[in-house]
Design a protein around this motif. Structure first.
Motif, PDB file in Angstrom:
ATOM      1  N   VAL A   1      -1.049   0.830  -9.791  1.00  0.00           N
ATOM      2  CA  VAL A   1      -1.537   2.170  -9.436  1.00  0.00           C
ATOM      3  C   VAL A   1      -2.855   2.463 -10.147  1.00  0.00           C
ATOM      4  CG1 VAL A   1      -1.055   4.645  -9.587  1.00  0.00           C
ATOM      5  CG2 VAL A   1       0.746   3.066  -8.870  1.00  0.00           C
TER       6      VAL A   1
ATOM      7  N   HIS B   1      -5.560   0.552  -8.490  1.00  0.00           N
ATOM      8  CA  HIS B   1      -5.840   1.099  -7.154  1.00  0.00           C
ATOM      9  C   HIS B   1      -6.695   2.362  -7.244  1.00  0.00           C
ATOM     10  CE1 HIS B   1      -5.216   2.413  -3.019  1.00  0.00           C
ATOM     11  NE2 HIS B   1      -4.833   3.586  -3.498  1.00  0.00           N
TER      12      HIS B   1
ATOM     13  N   SER C   1     -10.494   2.881  -5.977  1.00  0.00           N
ATOM     14  CA  SER C   1     -10.802   3.931  -5.000  1.00  0.00           C
ATOM     15  C   SER C   1     -11.955   4.807  -5.479  1.00  0.00           C
ATOM     16  CB  SER C   1      -9.556   4.793  -4.739  1.00  0.00           C
ATOM     17  OG  SER C   1      -8.533   4.039  -4.142  1.00  0.00           O
TER      18      SER C   1
ATOM     19  N   ARG D   1       1.709   6.681  -6.875  1.00  0.00           N
ATOM     20  CA  ARG D   1       0.655   7.556  -7.402  1.00  0.00           C
ATOM     21  C   ARG D   1       1.045   9.017  -7.231  1.00  0.00           C
ATOM     22  NH1 ARG D   1      -5.591   8.109  -5.412  1.00  0.00           N
ATOM     23  NH2 ARG D   1      -4.582   8.493  -3.447  1.00  0.00           N
ATOM     24  N   GLU D   2       1.546   9.384  -6.055  1.00  0.00           N
ATOM     25  CA  GLU D   2       1.963  10.772  -5.825  1.00  0.00           C
ATOM     26  C   GLU D   2       3.035  11.190  -6.828  1.00  0.00           C
ATOM     27  OE1 GLU D   2       3.349  11.107  -1.852  1.00  0.00           O
ATOM     28  OE2 GLU D   2       1.430  10.576  -0.929  1.00  0.00           O
TER      29      GLU D   2
ATOM     30  N   ASP E   1       0.797   4.070  -2.957  1.00  0.00           N
ATOM     31  CA  ASP E   1       0.506   5.472  -2.629  1.00  0.00           C
ATOM     32  C   ASP E   1       1.646   6.388  -3.067  1.00  0.00           C
ATOM     33  OD1 ASP E   1      -1.948   4.834  -1.558  1.00  0.00           O
ATOM     34  OD2 ASP E   1      -1.257   4.808   0.522  1.00  0.00           O
TER      35      ASP E   1
ATOM     36  N   GLU F   1       0.828  -1.207   0.000  1.00  0.00           N
ATOM     37  CA  GLU F   1       0.000   0.000   0.000  1.00  0.00           C
ATOM     38  C   GLU F   1       0.860   1.254   0.000  1.00  0.00           C
ATOM     39  OE1 GLU F   1      -3.582   2.042   2.661  1.00  0.00           O
ATOM     40  OE2 GLU F   1      -2.927  -0.013   3.075  1.00  0.00           O
ATOM     41  N   ARG F   2       1.943   1.250   0.775  1.00  0.00           N
ATOM     42  CA  ARG F   2       2.842   2.412   0.804  1.00  0.00           C
ATOM     43  C   ARG F   2       3.485   2.642  -0.563  1.00  0.00           C
ATOM     44  NH1 ARG F   2       4.278   0.993   6.354  1.00  0.00           N
ATOM     45  NH2 ARG F   2       5.978  -0.345   5.619  1.00  0.00           N
TER      46      ARG F   2
ATOM     47  N   GLU G   1      -9.428  11.913  -5.795  1.00  0.00           N
ATOM     48  CA  GLU G   1      -8.599  10.733  -6.048  1.00  0.00           C
ATOM     49  C   GLU G   1      -7.629  10.952  -7.207  1.00  0.00           C
ATOM     50  OE1 GLU G   1      -8.353   8.027  -4.354  1.00  0.00           O
ATOM     51  OE2 GLU G   1     -10.109   8.134  -3.038  1.00  0.00           O
TER      52      GLU G   1
END
Length: 202
Positions: free
Chosen positions: A57, A60, A64, A17-18, A14, A10-11, A93
């Motif tokens: 990604v 995900h 979301s 994606r950033e 995330d 998950e990290r 999102e």
């Protein structure tokens, strides 16, 4: 998957994606691992290569946004208010960040992505249909119109950074939502953008 492994995955997603939003899908994977606070070996244990990470990604973010649609559908109140909450949630999102990633050379027809996309499409179609049947949304728009607008509204303009987008995003989303309301003050040119038309090869 063990709990610690799930947290690491998950990290990584995330962080990726950033960084994809900030720099695009070609950002160094070493930087993704650093931002996630994991070692390179951990990243490659979860994602064998860049294509696998991009796919993770995209899936995900799609899931979301689908969760936001599911929450909006569970709302028994005003259908237009529920649609508005979904739209603002989808923009948060950063669904528009998918566009440069999807243009990356990877398998867009991967079963994981197709399943995630189908779930999202079905939920958004139900949300839009409910608002249209209530007479709250103009009848000459389709799911493709809605998803295309969400993508554009959550993607920075060329030559601008994410910071500039954040300043104006809520304002522009509200302008778009006001344009969806029925009765419509004008006739839209062309035909509604269906999902099939948007995804048809040119």
């Amino acid at each position: 998957m063990r709990a610690d492994a799930a947290r690491n995955r998950e990290r990584i997603v995330d962080a990726a994606r950033e960084l994809f939003v900030e720099w695009g899908a070609e950002v160094p994977l070493d930087e993704v691992a650093r931002r996630a606070g994991v070692g390179n070996a951990t990243l490659y244990r979860h994602f064998a290569d860049r294509d696998a990470l991009v796919r993770g990604v995209v899936a995900h973010v799609t899931d979301s946004v689908a969760a936001r649609a599911r929450t909006a559908l569970a709302d028994d109140g005003d259908p237009f208010d529920a649609l508005c909450r979904f739209v603002f949630g989808a923009v948060e999102e950063r669904i528009g960040a998918l566009c440069p990633m999807i243009s990356h050379a990877f398998d867009r027809e991967h079963p994981e992505l197709l399943a995630a996309r189908d779930r999202l499409d079905a939920l958004v179609a139900r949300l839009l249909d409910r608002a249209q049947r209530a007479g709250a949304v103009r009848p000459d728009v389709a799911v493709g119109d809605l998803l295309m607008a969400l993508s554009q509204l959550s993607r920075p303009l060329p030559g601008t950074g994410c910071g500039q987008l954040e300043q104006f995003m809520a304002r522009h989303v509200r302008l778009f939502l006001d344009g969806l309301r029925a009765p419509a003050p004008s006739r839209l040119p062309g035909t509604p953008a269906t999902l099939e038309a948007l995804r048809r090869p040119v």
